[in-house]
Motif scaffolding. Sequence first.
Motif, PDB file in Angstrom:
ATOM      1  N   LEU A  24     -30.862 -29.416 -42.058  1.00 27.14           N
ATOM      2  CA  LEU A  24     -30.005 -30.138 -42.999  1.00 27.14           C
ATOM      3  C   LEU A  24     -29.591 -31.485 -42.429  1.00 27.14           C
ATOM      4  N   MET A  25     -29.216 -31.495 -41.138  1.00 23.18           N
ATOM      5  CA  MET A  25     -28.777 -32.735 -40.499  1.00 23.18           C
ATOM      6  C   MET A  25     -29.927 -33.740 -40.414  1.00 23.18           C
ATOM      7  N   MET A  26     -31.128 -33.257 -40.050  1.00 25.40           N
ATOM      8  CA  MET A  26     -32.275 -34.160 -39.922  1.00 25.40           C
ATOM      9  C   MET A  26     -32.661 -34.742 -41.279  1.00 25.40           C
ATOM     10  N   ARG A  27     -32.677 -33.889 -42.316  1.00 22.19           N
ATOM     11  CA  ARG A  27     -33.009 -34.398 -43.645  1.00 22.19           C
ATOM     12  C   ARG A  27     -32.025 -35.487 -44.066  1.00 22.19           C
ATOM     13  N   TYR A  28     -30.733 -35.219 -43.914  1.00 20.49           N
ATOM     14  CA  TYR A  28     -29.707 -36.178 -44.341  1.00 20.49           C
ATOM     15  C   TYR A  28     -29.860 -37.500 -43.586  1.00 20.49           C
ATOM     16  N   ASN A  29     -29.984 -37.416 -42.257  1.00 20.51           N
ATOM     17  CA  ASN A  29     -30.035 -38.639 -41.458  1.00 20.51           C
ATOM     18  C   ASN A  29     -31.311 -39.437 -41.687  1.00 20.51           C
ATOM     19  N   LEU A  30     -32.440 -38.747 -41.833  1.00 14.04           N
ATOM     20  CA  LEU A  30     -33.687 -39.461 -42.079  1.00 14.04           C
ATOM     21  C   LEU A  30     -33.691 -40.104 -43.462  1.00 14.04           C
TER      22      LEU A  30
END
Length: 241
Positions: A24-30
């Motif tokens: 979830l964090m990687m999707r949001y930040n990318l």
Amino acid sequence: MSGSTTLRAKGLILVVEDDPALSLMMRYNLEQRGYRVEMAGDAETALEFLATSRPDAAVLDWMLPGLSGLDLCRRIRSNPALRDLPVLLLTARSEEQDAIRGLDTGADDYLIKPCSIDTLDARLRALLRRHQSSYDVLTFADITLDPETHRVERGGRLLSLGPTEYRLLDLLIRNPRKVFSREDLLRRIWGQNIHVEIRTIDVHIRRLRKAINGPNEIDLVRTVRAAGYALDDGPIAQEGG
């Protein structure tokens, strides 16, 4: 003009990560950085996606349930349609031999978790720039290298190169007659932040020579005394290597 800014999409990134919170964090930040993101929780789901879609790059967690990220990278490299897909391995492993193993399997880059989104973004941008360069067939002497298909021939004979040897030849053939020090080659092939022993370069150069040199063929990979290596078909002072 409105106060909002529309980010230009940098490309579609496949992220294969089994930790839901990290996914979830990687999707949001990318996505905040302008990428389009496709998430997969395991290698099988990633392979299903890759069977019908072509991302611009893939970020693979090494430790996945079932098929590992390393095995997934092997599957990607064995598929002619995906052979040139930029692959970044993301892992908690920090040993030098793990880094070498991952890159020798065919990964283009390697990041140790935890890493910042800034670092991940920078590595992805570098991979995308590298792979968006010209796909013209490269030629030196009687060697041809096709960056799109990863097909390498010498005198019409198909050559079989390992992933690291391919990257070495790709670098050398794009810079004919330029001498690269061992340190230059380590930095360009393995990256800035992976600590690999100098002798590793000599091992892969020997493998490259064995792969491209047939009986009675000139050795085009020259060892330049006290300097490094070059792809050259002219006379250069050499030392064993």
